[in-house]
Design a protein around this motif. Structure first.
Motif, mmCIF file in Angstrom:
data_model
loop_
_atom_site.group_PDB
_atom_site.id
_atom_site.type_symbol
_atom_site.label_atom_id
_atom_site.label_comp_id
_atom_site.label_asym_id
_atom_site.label_seq_id
_atom_site.Cartn_x
_atom_site.Cartn_y
_atom_site.Cartn_z
ATOM 1 N N LYS A 20 -16.637 5.429 13.647
ATOM 2 C CA LYS A 20 -17.904 4.809 14.022
ATOM 3 C C LYS A 20 -17.543 3.606 15.237
ATOM 4 O O LYS A 20 -18.488 3.448 15.773
ATOM 5 N N THR A 21 -16.704 2.963 15.239
ATOM 6 C CA THR A 21 -16.459 2.308 16.024
ATOM 7 C C THR A 21 -15.305 2.202 17.028
ATOM 8 O O THR A 21 -15.620 1.656 18.092
ATOM 9 N N GLY A 22 -14.639 2.895 17.157
ATOM 10 C CA GLY A 22 -13.247 3.456 18.458
ATOM 11 C C GLY A 22 -12.351 2.723 18.127
ATOM 12 O O GLY A 22 -11.407 3.291 19.001
ATOM 13 N N ILE A 23 -12.114 2.295 16.988
ATOM 14 C CA ILE A 23 -10.824 1.678 16.508
ATOM 15 C C ILE A 23 -10.212 1.626 15.203
ATOM 16 O O ILE A 23 -11.260 1.878 14.116
ATOM 17 N N GLU A 24 -9.299 2.120 15.928
ATOM 18 C CA GLU A 24 -8.932 2.778 14.628
ATOM 19 C C GLU A 24 -7.859 2.116 14.081
ATOM 20 O O GLU A 24 -6.781 1.642 15.033
ATOM 21 N N ILE A 25 -7.864 1.438 13.220
ATOM 22 C CA ILE A 25 -6.632 0.566 12.274
ATOM 23 C C ILE A 25 -5.619 1.451 11.100
ATOM 24 O O ILE A 25 -6.739 1.817 10.408
ATOM 25 N N HIS A 26 -4.682 1.814 10.852
ATOM 26 C CA HIS A 26 -3.795 2.813 9.828
ATOM 27 C C HIS A 26 -4.040 1.708 8.100
ATOM 28 O O HIS A 26 -4.514 0.469 8.330
ATOM 29 N N PRO A 27 -4.842 1.980 7.373
ATOM 30 C CA PRO A 27 -5.468 1.138 6.216
ATOM 31 C C PRO A 27 -3.824 0.451 5.664
ATOM 32 O O PRO A 27 -3.682 -0.795 5.331
ATOM 33 N N GLY A 28 -2.723 0.907 6.236
ATOM 34 C CA GLY A 28 -0.903 0.256 5.682
ATOM 35 C C GLY A 28 -1.040 -0.733 6.699
ATOM 36 O O GLY A 28 -0.311 -1.847 6.700
ATOM 37 N N ALA A 29 -1.330 -0.929 7.611
ATOM 38 C CA ALA A 29 -1.033 -2.068 9.116
ATOM 39 C C ALA A 29 -1.365 -3.506 7.946
ATOM 40 O O ALA A 29 -2.568 -3.792 7.208
ATOM 41 N N LYS A 30 -0.548 -4.478 8.285
ATOM 42 C CA LYS A 30 -1.143 -5.656 7.318
ATOM 43 C C LYS A 30 -1.817 -6.491 8.703
ATOM 44 O O LYS A 30 -0.729 -6.957 9.708
ATOM 45 N N GLY A 71 -0.738 0.927 14.388
ATOM 46 C CA GLY A 71 0.079 2.033 13.239
ATOM 47 C C GLY A 71 0.421 1.052 11.652
ATOM 48 O O GLY A 71 -0.424 0.852 11.372
ATOM 49 N N GLU A 72 0.191 2.567 10.695
ATOM 50 C CA GLU A 72 0.928 2.153 9.709
ATOM 51 C C GLU A 72 1.691 0.483 9.266
ATOM 52 O O GLU A 72 1.398 0.249 8.455
ATOM 53 N N THR A 73 2.657 0.904 10.160
ATOM 54 C CA THR A 73 3.747 -0.263 9.677
ATOM 55 C C THR A 73 3.077 -1.229 10.398
ATOM 56 O O THR A 73 4.548 -2.498 10.682
ATOM 57 N N ALA A 74 2.150 -1.480 11.348
ATOM 58 C CA ALA A 74 1.703 -2.762 12.384
ATOM 59 C C ALA A 74 1.940 -3.941 11.426
ATOM 60 O O ALA A 74 1.621 -4.042 10.174
ATOM 61 N N GLU A 75 2.604 -5.156 11.753
ATOM 62 C CA GLU A 75 2.179 -6.069 11.003
ATOM 63 C C GLU A 75 1.626 -7.251 12.388
ATOM 64 O O GLU A 75 1.784 -7.235 13.296
ATOM 65 N N ILE A 76 0.763 -8.165 11.762
ATOM 66 C CA ILE A 76 -0.538 -8.620 13.128
ATOM 67 C C ILE A 76 -0.607 -10.026 12.071
ATOM 68 O O ILE A 76 -1.282 -10.438 11.444
ATOM 69 N N GLY A 77 -0.447 -11.508 13.029
ATOM 70 C CA GLY A 77 -0.283 -12.699 12.071
ATOM 71 C C GLY A 77 -1.705 -12.775 12.522
ATOM 72 O O GLY A 77 -2.036 -12.277 12.372
ATOM 73 N N ASN A 78 -1.863 -14.532 12.334
ATOM 74 C CA ASN A 78 -3.580 -15.155 12.817
ATOM 75 C C ASN A 78 -3.345 -15.128 13.782
ATOM 76 O O ASN A 78 -2.570 -15.538 14.948
ATOM 77 N N TYR A 79 -4.766 -15.281 14.554
ATOM 78 C CA TYR A 79 -5.264 -15.462 15.115
ATOM 79 C C TYR A 79 -5.257 -14.594 16.567
ATOM 80 O O TYR A 79 -4.701 -14.937 17.881
ATOM 81 N N VAL A 80 -4.830 -13.558 16.889
ATOM 82 C CA VAL A 80 -4.715 -12.405 17.298
ATOM 83 C C VAL A 80 -5.630 -11.806 18.124
ATOM 84 O O VAL A 80 -6.601 -11.854 17.739
ATOM 85 N N THR A 81 -5.439 -11.847 19.565
ATOM 86 C CA THR A 81 -6.755 -11.102 20.198
ATOM 87 C C THR A 81 -5.792 -9.900 21.010
ATOM 88 O O THR A 81 -4.844 -9.806 21.411
ATOM 89 N N LEU A 82 -6.628 -8.659 20.704
ATOM 90 C CA LEU A 82 -6.857 -7.466 21.333
ATOM 91 C C LEU A 82 -8.053 -7.148 22.116
ATOM 92 O O LEU A 82 -8.824 -7.242 21.702
ATOM 93 N N TYR A 83 -7.880 -6.753 23.235
ATOM 94 C CA TYR A 83 -9.198 -5.862 24.073
ATOM 95 C C TYR A 83 -8.771 -4.238 24.401
ATOM 96 O O TYR A 83 -7.984 -3.738 23.664
ATOM 97 N N GLN A 84 -9.461 -4.039 24.840
ATOM 98 C CA GLN A 84 -9.775 -2.358 24.513
ATOM 99 C C GLN A 84 -8.984 -1.179 25.303
ATOM 100 O O GLN A 84 -8.134 -1.968 26.032
#
Length: 194
Positions: free
Chosen positions: A64-74, A90-103
């Motif tokens: 629906k969105t074109g954004i794929e986030i594995h459910p295991g990602a933190k 990806g599954e084992t990715a970890e993202i902290g607070n207030y991160v910005t990602l572009y297309q």
């Protein structure tokens, strides 16, 4: 944090970072908002070992969105995905607070790691369009990764990274890329009349 408080917080985050959004209702149409909200549900199911349901939600959201986030990602609070089409986390990715990602950003693996295969992104990091951050390493706080960069190893805090392969062009307030000065000199030379 309850669901209503969470939604209000996400709406506030998107409104603060995207000047094109004119109302709170408009945020509800935003693909990044939908993807992150769906991920929160899928991640809870993943942690309870309802893997099929978690993946079903994440794959449905990706279609629906074109954004794929594995459910295991933190993922920490305040993640902002702007123009998110093609984002992969990806599954084992970890993202902290207030991160910005572009297309087109990929937080992926190289295929060589076992266990923790994806990057750890610390707080207040910005990753520009089309950047590929691949492997199990840390991207330090307040780092900026330029459009199209390919990053395969650790990024120091407060750094600016560009290129393929990546180059540190700024560390804190200090520019570290001398070719920028050489390029400026060459441009000035070419502009002088003969």
């Amino acid at each position: 944090m309850g669901i209503i408080s969470y939604i209000k917080s996400e709406i506030r985050t998107i409104r603060e970072r995207d000047p094109a959004i004119k109302s709170n209702l408009e945020v509800l149409l935003y693909p990044g908002f939908k993807a992150i909200l769906s991920h929160r549900v899928a991640h809870k199911l993943y942690l309870k070992e309802y893997y099929f349901m978690a993946r079903w939600i994440s794959q449905r959201t990706a279609r629906k969105t074109g954004i794929e986030i594995h459910p295991g990602a933190k993922i920490g609070k305040g993640l902002f995905i702007d123009h998110g089409n093609g984002v992969v986390i990806g599954e084992t990715a970890e993202i902290g607070n207030y991160v910005t990602l572009y297309q087109g950003v990929t937080l992926g693996g190289t295929g060589k790691e076992q266990g923790k295969r994806h990057p750890t992104i610390k707080d207040h990091v910005m990753i520009s369009a089309g950047a590929k951050v691949l492997g199990s390493f840390i991207v330090g706080e307040h780092a900026k990764i330029g459009a199209g960069a390919v990053v395969l190893n650790e990024v120091p805090p407060n750094s600016t990274i560009i290129g393929v392969p990546r180059h540190v062009v700024k560390q804190g307030e200090i520019s570290t890329y001398s070719d920028l000065n050489e390029e400026k000199t060459l441009c000035q030379f070419l502009q002088k009349p003969a």
